[in-house]
Write an enzyme that holds these catalytic residues in place. Structure first.
Site, PDB file in Angstrom:
ATOM      1  N   ASP A 133     -11.113   3.529   4.214  1.00  0.00           N
ATOM      2  CA  ASP A 133     -11.606   1.750   4.459  1.00  0.00           C
ATOM      3  C   ASP A 133     -12.551   1.850   4.106  1.00  0.00           C
ATOM      4  OD1 ASP A 133      -9.668  -0.392   4.475  1.00  0.00           O
ATOM      5  OD2 ASP A 133      -9.261   0.332   6.503  1.00  0.00           O
TER       6      ASP A 133
ATOM      7  N   LYS B 202       0.903  -1.192   0.169  1.00  0.00           N
ATOM      8  CA  LYS B 202       0.079   0.037  -0.143  1.00  0.00           C
ATOM      9  C   LYS B 202       1.187   1.513   0.298  1.00  0.00           C
ATOM     10  CE  LYS B 202      -3.589  -2.403   2.661  1.00  0.00           C
ATOM     11  NZ  LYS B 202      -4.588  -2.669   3.161  1.00  0.00           N
TER      12      LYS B 202
ATOM     13  N   GLN C  46      -4.103  -0.876   9.471  1.00  0.00           N
ATOM     14  CA  GLN C  46      -4.688  -2.608   8.849  1.00  0.00           C
ATOM     15  C   GLN C  46      -5.113  -2.859  10.413  1.00  0.00           C
ATOM     16  OE1 GLN C  46      -3.758  -3.029   5.568  1.00  0.00           O
ATOM     17  NE2 GLN C  46      -3.927  -5.215   6.024  1.00  0.00           N
TER      18      GLN C  46
END
Ligand code: GUN
Length: 310
Positions: free
Chosen positions: A124, A54, A98
């Protein structure tokens, strides 16, 4: 029949290219690039790899990526303090913590983190506000993996309207938002899980079958209607040679890979599905690259929306 293999890496590169002009325009206007804060807690090797990818993709696309690492002994309070700092920062447009978090943080930790992230920066799409907006069909930032699947289906010319879609898996990250996004595209959607009777029979109803259960090779050809589109969201590491051989056969190229590395990354879909499906996403190189491309797209969208509202 042999399924058409959908090239997720190529589709992701097209999406990334489409994001670049927007990033350049934002940077010129704002005098700074869009900024993504990523928080990684602990030493989980798979999470470390995802986060590295990422950071690399974000940086290559012209974003500023601010990686915050916390040790596996960090407390939930310390993690929430970082999230609040990123919420308050004028410089940060997007925030991603994460998952999964270390088990030591406790069962409700991930939800507390998602509850704390400012919905305007929630790239997200996991905060309660983002989830509510998604269910109401007015998402600003939708979860990256399922929205990547929708992009993939669109770009491959696979019709969702009127299609029967079956999602195997009901996670907050993939299964539930996937079902909502397919519903919004006028598919007739069934969500299945480990307690669903006759999973193969339900799967065989699907024109579009999404496998997101986290079990290597679980979806076999018995689950698939001939000609169906099969989307494999699974990312499972197989370290047992007999399991790998059962999936790919002793003399396959994948087994040669296994012999070299001692493990393989495989999806939730058994390779024999390629004999019946009309189209199939591979693992690796299918849905995975789309997740990252959609993260970049969401970060730019969050930056633009914040700039407009300030
Ligand atoms: N872990 C696996 N997929 C994801 C994702 O899309 N976002 C975050 N934050 N963690 C993940």
């Amino acid at each position: 029949m042999s399924a058409r293999i959908i090239d997720g890496t190529f589709i992701a590169s097209q999406i990334r290219q489409s994001v670049s002009p927007g990033v350049a325009a934002f940077t010129a206007r704002a005098g700074r690039p869009p900024c993504l804060g990523i928080v990684l807690v602990g030493e989980d090797p798979a999470s470390g790899t995802y986060v590295r990818n990422k950071v690399k993709a974000g940086t290559e696309s012209g974003l500023h990526v601010d990686l915050r690492r916390l040790s596996s002994s960090a407390s939930l309070d310390e993690l929430l303090a970082v999230v609040r700092e990123l919420n308050a920062s004028d410089r940060h447009d997007g925030i991603l913590v994460q998952a999964p978090l270390p088990a030591a943080l406790g069962r409700g930790a991930a939800q507390q983190v998602f509850d704390t992230i400012d919905p305007a920066k929630d790239v997200d799409g996991f905060s309660p506000v983002s989830v509510g907006r998604l269910v109401q069909g007015r998402a600003l930032l939708a979860p990256c993996t399922p929205s990547g699947v929708i992009e993939m289906l669109d770009r491959c010319g696979i019709t969702m309207s009127g299609a029967r879609a079956v999602v195997i898996g009901r996670s907050e990250i993939v299964g539930k938002p996937m079902a909502m996004l397919l519903l919004q595209r006028d598919a007739t959607v069934t969500v299945c899980h480990s307690k669903t009777p006759d999973l193969p029979g339900v799967g065989r109803d699907a024109d579009i079958l999404v496998a997101a259960i986290g079990r290597a090779g679980f979806v076999t050809r018995d689950f698939v209607k001939p000609g169906a589109t099969v989307i494999d969201v699974g990312i499972n590491r197989v370290t047992d040679a007999s399991t790998a051989e059962g999936l790919f056969g002793a003399s396959s190229a994948r087994m040669a890979d296994f012999a070299k590395r001692g493990s393989l990354v495989v999806g939730d879909v058994h390779p024999n599905v390629a004999e019946v499906a009309g189209a199939l996403t591979p693992v690796p190189g299918g849905v995975g690259p789309l997740t990252i491309a959609m993260l970049l797209k969401n970060t730019l969208a969050a930056a633009e929306a914040r700039a407009k509202s300030s």
